[in-house]
Design an enzyme around this catalytic site. Sequence first.
Site, PDB file in Angstrom:
ATOM      1  N   ARG A  18      -5.362 -14.169  -3.796  1.00 22.33           N
ATOM      2  CA  ARG A  18      -5.356 -13.046  -2.858  1.00 22.33           C
ATOM      3  C   ARG A  18      -5.640 -13.434  -1.421  1.00 22.33           C
ATOM      4  NH1 ARG A  18      -8.482  -7.987  -5.532  1.00 22.33           N
ATOM      5  NH2 ARG A  18      -7.341  -6.933  -3.880  1.00 22.33           N
TER       6      ARG A  18
ATOM      7  N   HIS B 189       3.010  -8.283  -8.566  1.00 24.67           N
ATOM      8  CA  HIS B 189       1.670  -8.195  -7.969  1.00 24.67           C
ATOM      9  C   HIS B 189       0.968  -6.904  -8.413  1.00 24.67           C
ATOM     10  CE1 HIS B 189      -1.155  -9.684  -4.918  1.00 24.67           C
ATOM     11  NE2 HIS B 189      -1.362  -8.433  -4.577  1.00 24.67           N
TER      12      HIS B 189
ATOM     13  N   TYR C  39       7.381   7.134   4.567  1.00 28.65           N
ATOM     14  CA  TYR C  39       7.999   7.498   5.843  1.00 28.65           C
ATOM     15  C   TYR C  39       8.614   6.297   6.575  1.00 28.65           C
ATOM     16  CZ  TYR C  39       5.291  11.781   5.192  1.00 28.65           C
ATOM     17  OH  TYR C  39       4.762  12.927   4.688  1.00 28.65           O
TER      18      TYR C  39
END
Length: 834
Positions: free
Chosen positions: A41, A87, A130
């Site tokens: 990570r 992931h 969006y």
Amino acid sequence: MARRTTAPPPEDFEERIVDIDVSAEMRASYLEYAYSVIYQRALPDARDGLKPVQRRILYSMSEMGLRPDRGHVKSSRVVGDVMGKLHPHGDSAIYDALVRLAQPFSMRLPLVDGHGNFGSPDDLPAAMRYTEARLAPAAMLMVESLDEDTVDFKPNYDGQETEPTVMPSAFPNLLVNGTSGIAVGMATNMAPHNLVEVVSAARHLIKKPDATLDELMKFVPGPDLPTGGSIIGLQGVRDAYETGRGTFRMRAKCAVEQITPRRKGIIVTELPYNVGPERVVTKIKELVTSKKLQGIADLKDLTDRHKGLRLVIEIKNGFIPEAVLEELYRLTPMEETFGINNVALVDGEPRTLGLREMLQVYVDHRLEVVRRRSEFRRRKREERLHLVDGLIIALLNIDEVIQVIRSSDDSAQARTRLMEVFDLTDIQAAYILDTPLRRLTRYDKLELDREKETLSDEIAKLTEILSSETKLRQVVSGELADVAKKYGTPRRTVLLEAPGITRTPVVDLQVADDPCLAMLSSTGLLARTPDASPLPGEGDRTAHDVLLSVVRTSVRGEVGVVTSLGRLIRVQVVDLPTLPPSNNPPSLSGGHPVSEYVSLQPDEKVVGLGSLDPDGPGLALGTAQGVVKRVVPDYPANRDDFEVITLKDGDTVVGAVELESESHDLVFISSDAQLLRYSASLVRPQGRPAGGMAGIRLDDGARVIWFGAVDPERPAQVVTVAGSSTALPGTQVGGGKVSDYAEFPAKGRATGGVRAQRFLKGEDELLLAWAGPAPAKAVSAVGKPVPLPEEIGRRDGSGVRLTHTIGAIGGALGSGPAPQRGDDARSSEDSGDE
């Protein structure tokens, strides 16, 4: 309600309880968690500079076909594909990583082309539903040749998919874009760099594997931040390049400019890395409110998407902009510290890397990628050449091949017989059987010959690359040069070697409170000049403009502008423009119009300046109806506009002068050419509401046209200009007369005075008049010099016809011009040739 029961355990059930040491279990679990965070990570791989989530995003977008020449797709589609296949750590973490890859203020070379609101240094991006995204052109350099066995693949989290362990990375992404992350027990924070500089250093290292750090720093002198600005002090940068850790200071890019005719300001066009304008604005407002930062009058954020960042910080007059800027650097995020900590994974282990080590890891990786790619390409071309050789054999023996195939019972037998008869391999025989007969023509024979030649050349070149380390390095270096040429941009961050910067103390922010002179000219210009400087026009008969009033004050003091309606308006002296010191300044043309400092009513005019010194003698005023008043200098401290005399109906103030001494004369000159002078000591000072006292006795129809003060101990002159009262203002030149002030006897207050000029035929009143220090000078209404006649001995003599119309008259120290009747002094914007 049914009753729930628990079945008894079977008879052969044996209960087993295992005792576990809690500390050992916690230690093992924590190490497993730390390992997962570090490797899966938080930390990037030193070869491609990507964290696992970033690598998976780019790989998934490549597999989805989201290339730069395709349309954008919803970011939520990308996030869903990455989360579902590679992931499984939550959509928010994936979207945050995707957003950063698309932000030009975070990445020196963005890898994602975002469409929509991807945030700013101050604001969060819009939700993933969006926004839209696709791969940026630079990202294609990261994923190119993935299908050519250039890197290893590994299974995904559920073993149903595969993903690359590292990207081929055709440019040094770790150095170019930098990174940051917090793992368990360690963190990384790398600064972005310029692509051209990093590539140049990598190519030098390829050419000279034993290159030193100093040699590499000739190509990479320091970070190049996406937001520009400047880096102060390079010792910390060198420490980071040498040891992997160091700090440097980032500064905003600022310039001091004249933002209004009256004020200067600081224009901020670039901010430190990861600092947004809203953060700076908020901090400045907080400091100003708490009075920890002085000198700022206004702050505007004019940032937009077309002109980019632009903060306008308006500085109060009286403060040194450069000193205020130093305080802004010290107290606000306009100067920030960046701590470099180059921690990355090398061969699966976290290591702290210097500049040379990071470049070496990348170069080794790129050499391996190009080697594997060349092996793959050579193998594919050899396989194709093998098939082409078989087709050529079939074409040369086409009749026999057809006979063998027709006489065979099945395809397996045909394949075997072809291998035996023509000495073909199994692959060649199978390919010949699969080839349509229409391709076995003479034309295809020519094509196959050309293809065989091309394949042989390519195999030879690839073999040369694989057999020569020097050739391999040349190929890698050449590809890097092409990348830098195509995607390189100029450096944005300025590097400044400044180990120590002297801060200007807060007490030095303001300009010194030095003595100065505040001046008002006949054309309505205000300015100030150092007290030691000569006044404009002093000793120069050809200087432009004359002075209406001169007041001695200090830079951080105040003066009052007196109007014809009896108002006094405060003006800060520090707001006035400063005329440059000179032995003979040419004019007040560098001044600003009085209209920029005061608001006047329609018929209101400025008649003079006055000091606001409570210990001074105060103002002396004269009105058109002959009233005189000395004002007690007890002015209200909390008001910027107040009356200094109560006027009768129809009366106006015609003159206001700062009385320097009670031994000076107060002088009235009326329209019927009467001059009255008497000592100022004869007039008792009065409070502001008082209406004054009788100053001169006027005949019917007469009015005062000039009032002022004259020092009887120094040479002085009286200038009068007579004309017709029926002529339009400004259309007649009139008859002028210059007399010695000593020719006029002093009389008592409220008397009628003595005649100052005899009227000739066609003259019935004075157009303008003036009395003051010799020699007198005259200017036109626009400030151009006008010659005056020679002085005559008789005080009541007639005038001499003038050659030009006079607009104002002044003396050696400019103490009091008189505006022409009905054509008062004009502002500076009307100035020009007559």
